[in-house]
Design an enzyme around this catalytic site. Sequence first.
Site, mmCIF file in Angstrom:
data_model
loop_
_atom_site.group_PDB
_atom_site.id
_atom_site.type_symbol
_atom_site.label_atom_id
_atom_site.label_comp_id
_atom_site.label_asym_id
_atom_site.label_seq_id
_atom_site.Cartn_x
_atom_site.Cartn_y
_atom_site.Cartn_z
ATOM 1 C CG HIS A 1 -5.721 -2.503 -1.058
ATOM 2 N ND1 HIS A 1 -4.602 -3.106 -0.514
ATOM 3 C CD2 HIS A 1 -5.509 -1.156 -0.930
ATOM 4 C CE1 HIS A 1 -3.777 -2.177 -0.063
ATOM 5 N NE2 HIS A 1 -4.295 -0.993 -0.315
ATOM 6 C CD GLU A 2 -6.743 1.209 -3.735
ATOM 7 O OE1 GLU A 2 -6.795 2.134 -2.903
ATOM 8 O OE2 GLU A 2 -5.674 0.636 -4.044
ATOM 9 C CG HIS B 1 -7.321 2.762 1.564
ATOM 10 N ND1 HIS B 1 -6.418 3.063 2.555
ATOM 11 C CD2 HIS B 1 -6.620 2.071 0.628
ATOM 12 C CE1 HIS B 1 -5.221 2.572 2.226
ATOM 13 N NE2 HIS B 1 -5.320 1.959 1.066
ATOM 14 C CB CYS C 1 -0.885 -0.020 1.249
ATOM 15 S SG CYS C 1 -1.970 1.406 1.378
HETATM 16 ZN ZN ZN Z 1 -3.762 1.025 0.093
#
Ligand code: ZN
Length: 200
Positions: A180-181, A184, A137
């Site tokens: 993953h995004e 966030h 990341c």
């Molecule tokens: Zn990330």
Amino acid sequence: MKKALAICSVISALLLTSCTQGWTQAESELITAAAYSRMRVVTTANPSDSLFLREKCAPLTKKEIMSPEFGMLAASMIETVNDEYHAGVGIAAPQVGIGRRMVVVQRFDKAGRPFEVYVNPEITAYGEERALGGEGCLSVPDMRGKVERATSIELSWRDAVTFEPRHERIEGFTAVIFQHEIDHLDGTLYIDRASELFAR
Ligand code: ZN
């Protein structure tokens, strides 16, 4: 009675503001200062950045995506993820200091592997199959890890130009990037889900 009415009008004014709100002054300044170029990446190496990365992001409104700031932010996020020294395959708005529900994802499942912008993305269903894969990341420097993710997802989002609702089933590595995004946007980092972490 008068007091109650006054409170009611304050509440309705607040509700009206939250429905039609634009960018905050701080957001607007940060986006305008970048002026379509690379932005500073918020990382866990900095204590106040670390706290910011843990916050839940607010959705974008149609008014906001129609504003000049939105186009500037989208371009700046694409520039930031394409940084020749720290190139990534996706980036979420909080990683550049903007606490809004917006991600840029490289579509490995499309010809030319374009970077695309997704507004208010949401995973509405996960496929049953899981796979363990390597992740890193831009916001967690000098580290890699192994994370188990669904190999397919159902994704809903708002079109970045028209704000129309969109839906697509996404598979493979691109589905992992979306997971993953979108994490966030809820203050979750891959290190929270990793079964193994190692310095790189
Ligand atoms: Zn990330």
